[in-house]
Structure formats: structure tokens, C-alpha cells
Design a protein around this motif. Structure first.
Motif, PDB file in Angstrom:
ATOM      1  N   ALA A   1     -29.369 -26.666 -48.039  1.00  0.00           N
ATOM      2  CA  ALA A   1     -29.815 -27.405 -49.223  1.00  0.00           C
ATOM      3  C   ALA A   1     -28.971 -28.638 -49.536  1.00  0.00           C
ATOM      4  O   ALA A   1     -29.004 -29.148 -50.646  1.00  0.00           O
ATOM      5  CB  ALA A   1     -29.912 -26.498 -50.449  1.00  0.00           C
TER       6      ALA A   1
ATOM      7  N   PRO B   1     -28.726 -32.456 -49.451  1.00  0.00           N
ATOM      8  CA  PRO B   1     -29.786 -33.464 -49.334  1.00  0.00           C
ATOM      9  C   PRO B   1     -29.487 -34.534 -48.276  1.00  0.00           C
ATOM     10  O   PRO B   1     -28.998 -35.616 -48.576  1.00  0.00           O
ATOM     11  CB  PRO B   1     -29.869 -34.061 -50.739  1.00  0.00           C
ATOM     12  CG  PRO B   1     -28.492 -33.866 -51.298  1.00  0.00           C
ATOM     13  CD  PRO B   1     -27.959 -32.598 -50.694  1.00  0.00           C
TER      14      PRO B   1
ATOM     15  N   PHE C   1     -28.694 -24.276 -59.428  1.00  0.00           N
ATOM     16  CA  PHE C   1     -29.690 -25.308 -59.137  1.00  0.00           C
ATOM     17  C   PHE C   1     -30.973 -25.148 -59.947  1.00  0.00           C
ATOM     18  O   PHE C   1     -31.710 -26.100 -60.122  1.00  0.00           O
ATOM     19  CB  PHE C   1     -30.063 -25.281 -57.649  1.00  0.00           C
ATOM     20  CG  PHE C   1     -28.930 -25.638 -56.745  1.00  0.00           C
ATOM     21  CD1 PHE C   1     -28.473 -26.936 -56.656  1.00  0.00           C
ATOM     22  CD2 PHE C   1     -28.319 -24.664 -55.964  1.00  0.00           C
ATOM     23  CE1 PHE C   1     -27.428 -27.261 -55.817  1.00  0.00           C
ATOM     24  CE2 PHE C   1     -27.277 -24.984 -55.127  1.00  0.00           C
ATOM     25  CZ  PHE C   1     -26.825 -26.281 -55.046  1.00  0.00           C
TER      26      PHE C   1
ATOM     27  N   SER D   1     -31.870 -27.517 -62.841  1.00  0.00           N
ATOM     28  CA  SER D   1     -32.072 -28.926 -62.536  1.00  0.00           C
ATOM     29  C   SER D   1     -33.550 -29.285 -62.647  1.00  0.00           C
ATOM     30  O   SER D   1     -34.403 -28.571 -62.125  1.00  0.00           O
ATOM     31  CB  SER D   1     -31.575 -29.206 -61.113  1.00  0.00           C
ATOM     32  OG  SER D   1     -32.090 -30.415 -60.639  1.00  0.00           O
TER      33      SER D   1
ATOM     34  N   ARG E   1     -35.091 -31.553 -61.142  1.00  0.00           N
ATOM     35  CA  ARG E   1     -35.596 -31.886 -59.815  1.00  0.00           C
ATOM     36  C   ARG E   1     -35.725 -30.636 -58.938  1.00  0.00           C
ATOM     37  O   ARG E   1     -36.704 -30.472 -58.225  1.00  0.00           O
ATOM     38  CB  ARG E   1     -34.658 -32.896 -59.143  1.00  0.00           C
ATOM     39  CG  ARG E   1     -35.185 -33.393 -57.832  1.00  0.00           C
ATOM     40  CD  ARG E   1     -34.313 -34.530 -57.275  1.00  0.00           C
ATOM     41  NE  ARG E   1     -34.338 -34.433 -55.842  1.00  0.00           N
ATOM     42  CZ  ARG E   1     -33.336 -34.030 -55.083  1.00  0.00           C
ATOM     43  NH1 ARG E   1     -32.193 -33.706 -55.635  1.00  0.00           N
ATOM     44  NH2 ARG E   1     -33.455 -33.965 -53.788  1.00  0.00           N
ATOM     45  N   MET E   2     -34.741 -29.751 -58.992  1.00  0.00           N
ATOM     46  CA  MET E   2     -34.714 -28.594 -58.107  1.00  0.00           C
ATOM     47  C   MET E   2     -35.384 -27.363 -58.707  1.00  0.00           C
ATOM     48  O   MET E   2     -35.847 -26.493 -57.981  1.00  0.00           O
ATOM     49  CB  MET E   2     -33.269 -28.248 -57.732  1.00  0.00           C
ATOM     50  CG  MET E   2     -32.519 -29.377 -57.073  1.00  0.00           C
ATOM     51  SD  MET E   2     -33.373 -30.178 -55.708  1.00  0.00           S
ATOM     52  CE  MET E   2     -33.574 -28.848 -54.590  1.00  0.00           C
TER      53      MET E   2
ATOM     54  N   ILE F   1     -38.909 -26.559 -57.414  1.00  0.00           N
ATOM     55  CA  ILE F   1     -38.897 -26.164 -56.003  1.00  0.00           C
ATOM     56  C   ILE F   1     -38.424 -24.719 -55.869  1.00  0.00           C
ATOM     57  O   ILE F   1     -39.007 -23.926 -55.131  1.00  0.00           O
ATOM     58  CB  ILE F   1     -38.006 -27.114 -55.172  1.00  0.00           C
ATOM     59  CG1 ILE F   1     -38.572 -28.533 -55.193  1.00  0.00           C
ATOM     60  CG2 ILE F   1     -37.898 -26.619 -53.726  1.00  0.00           C
ATOM     61  CD1 ILE F   1     -37.666 -29.569 -54.592  1.00  0.00           C
ATOM     62  N   ILE F   2     -37.394 -24.380 -56.614  1.00  0.00           N
ATOM     63  CA  ILE F   2     -36.873 -23.010 -56.562  1.00  0.00           C
ATOM     64  C   ILE F   2     -37.905 -22.038 -57.114  1.00  0.00           C
ATOM     65  O   ILE F   2     -38.138 -20.971 -56.538  1.00  0.00           O
ATOM     66  CB  ILE F   2     -35.525 -22.913 -57.300  1.00  0.00           C
ATOM     67  CG1 ILE F   2     -34.462 -23.694 -56.519  1.00  0.00           C
ATOM     68  CG2 ILE F   2     -35.101 -21.455 -57.474  1.00  0.00           C
ATOM     69  CD1 ILE F   2     -33.152 -23.849 -57.235  1.00  0.00           C
TER      70      ILE F   2
ATOM     71  N   THR G   1     -38.993 -26.397 -48.959  1.00  0.00           N
ATOM     72  CA  THR G   1     -38.613 -25.174 -49.665  1.00  0.00           C
ATOM     73  C   THR G   1     -37.735 -24.257 -48.818  1.00  0.00           C
ATOM     74  O   THR G   1     -37.243 -23.237 -49.324  1.00  0.00           O
ATOM     75  CB  THR G   1     -39.856 -24.379 -50.108  1.00  0.00           C
ATOM     76  OG1 THR G   1     -40.567 -23.931 -48.945  1.00  0.00           O
ATOM     77  CG2 THR G   1     -40.770 -25.203 -50.996  1.00  0.00           C
TER      78      THR G   1
ATOM     79  N   TYR H   1     -34.273 -22.847 -50.076  1.00  0.00           N
ATOM     80  CA  TYR H   1     -34.393 -22.042 -51.284  1.00  0.00           C
ATOM     81  C   TYR H   1     -35.015 -20.685 -50.982  1.00  0.00           C
ATOM     82  O   TYR H   1     -34.603 -19.671 -51.541  1.00  0.00           O
ATOM     83  CB  TYR H   1     -35.166 -22.818 -52.355  1.00  0.00           C
ATOM     84  CG  TYR H   1     -34.552 -24.183 -52.507  1.00  0.00           C
ATOM     85  CD1 TYR H   1     -33.293 -24.322 -53.075  1.00  0.00           C
ATOM     86  CD2 TYR H   1     -35.167 -25.309 -51.993  1.00  0.00           C
ATOM     87  CE1 TYR H   1     -32.680 -25.562 -53.157  1.00  0.00           C
ATOM     88  CE2 TYR H   1     -34.563 -26.552 -52.072  1.00  0.00           C
ATOM     89  CZ  TYR H   1     -33.318 -26.671 -52.649  1.00  0.00           C
ATOM     90  OH  TYR H   1     -32.714 -27.886 -52.704  1.00  0.00           O
TER      91      TYR H   1
END
Length: 196
Positions: free
Chosen positions: A27, A29, A83, A86, A88-89, A92-93, A118, A121
Motif C-alpha cells: 500500500a 503509493p 488508513f 482517510s 481518500r483511502m 477503498i478499504i 484494492t 487492502y
């Protein structure tokens, strides 16, 4: 950052591929997909060995994936909780957790291939109690092989149109990720609507 990493390939080649792909699986970036495409195009013109690019990217993916699983099994939800807040995250999580809960081992394979944003995660969720290590690994390794062959192969086959392929794939994954977030949001809204 992408340009900086790509500029390292002519001098450091497979070392950069290994490091970036491994870090992306945990994870961090970094542009693993674009780098792997680029390494495939370098193999097409003879600057890198195609079998070595495939082997390096696969091993980096497998090792990074196993490290992420091990970290998650050791530190569990604490790592993900960091995370999850967040903006942003978080989505996704949440999407990764939903996919893992609904699909189990299939979610691992899908996250390692089609839904690659993904991947880390789903790996962290699997390691923190979502799946047994043996079941995770039995699905993760074939997924890593498919991802590696796909990206290196595309870079190799379309070496002269690499920028267009990278843009196309970036747009595709952006649409996939946006769709996943939208579906997740609709599911949450539907659930709240039903309880209201």
C-alpha cells in the motif's frame, strides 16, 4: 513521482521493478502498474530480458503480498484503522472489506487482477483474520501471476504505444474504482433506508 521512478529503469532496471512492485503490494503509493508496463516495453526493445522482467515482477508481487499479510496478521486491525479514516483511502478499504466478506478467496483473486487498486487492502484484511494464510496464498499467487503477465505482456506487445496503453488502463481502473465506491455507497444508503 512517476517520471522519477521511470527514469531509474535504464540505470537500475530490475532492482527498481522489484522495489516498486513490492512496495505497492504493501500500500505504498508508487506507480507499480505503469512501471511494469514500462519494463515490458524495455524488454520488447531488448534493454531488459523478458523472462527476467516477468520473474522479477512476480517475485516482488508475491513477496510484498506475503509481507503485507504477515504485517496484518501480526498487527491486525490497528494498521487498517490508521488508513480507514482517510477520505481518500476509507472508501477503498470499505469496498475491499465488503468484497472480501461477500466473495472470500475470490475477492483475493479479483483484487490481485481486475481490481488491483484494492489489492493491498484485501491482503491486509485477509491477514487480519479474513482468510487463513494457506487459502489466501493459494489464490494470491495465481492472481499475482495473471497481473504480472498482463502488465508486462501489454508493455511488451504495445511498446510503441506505451503512453496510450498506460492512459487507457489508468482510466479503466479509475472507472472501476469509482463504480466500486458508488456501489458501496448505494448499498450503505439502501441499508440505512431500510432501517429508517
Amino acid at each position: 513521482m512517476t517520471e522519477t521512478v521511470l527514469a531509474l529503469i535504464p540505470d537500475y532496471g530490475l532492482i527498481v521493478v522489484f522495489a516498486v512492485v513490492m512496495l505497492a503490494c504493501m500500500a505504498v503509493p508508487v506507480p507499480a502498474s505503469v512501471l511494469t508496463l514500462t519494463a515490458g516495453s524495455f524488454a520488447a526493445v531488448g534493454d531488459l530480458s523478458l523472462p527476467m522482467v516477468l520473474l522479477t515482477a512476480f517475485l516482488a508481487f508475491a513477496i510484498g503480498d506475503q509481507i503485507a499479510f504477515l504485517l496484518a496478521s501480526r498487527f491486525g486491525r490497528k494498521l487498517l484503522a490508521r488508513f480507514a479514516d482517510s477520505p481518500r483511502m476509507g472508501p477503498i478499504i470499505a469496498r475491499s472489506e465488503d468484497m472480501l466478506n461477500r466473495r472470500g478467496a475470490l475477492a483475493v483473486f479479483l483484487s490481485h487482477t481486475i481490481f488491483s487498486p484494492t489489492c493491498p487492502y484485501v491482503t491486509y484484511l485477509s491477514g487480519s483474520g479474513g482468510l487463513a494464510w494457506s487459502r489466501f496464498t493459494a489464490v494470491a499467487l495465481p492472481g499475482a501471476a495473471v497481473w504480472t503477465a498482463g502488465y508486462v505482456g501489454l508493455g511488451y506487445a504495445f511498446a510503441s504505444q506505451l503512453e496510450q496503453v498506460a492512459t487507457l488502463l489508468s482510466n479503466f481502473f479509475g472507472v472501476v474504482l469509482a463504480s466500486a465506491v458508488a456501489i458501496g455507497a448505494l448499498a450503505v444508503l439502501r441499508k440505512r433506508w431500510a432501517t429508517a
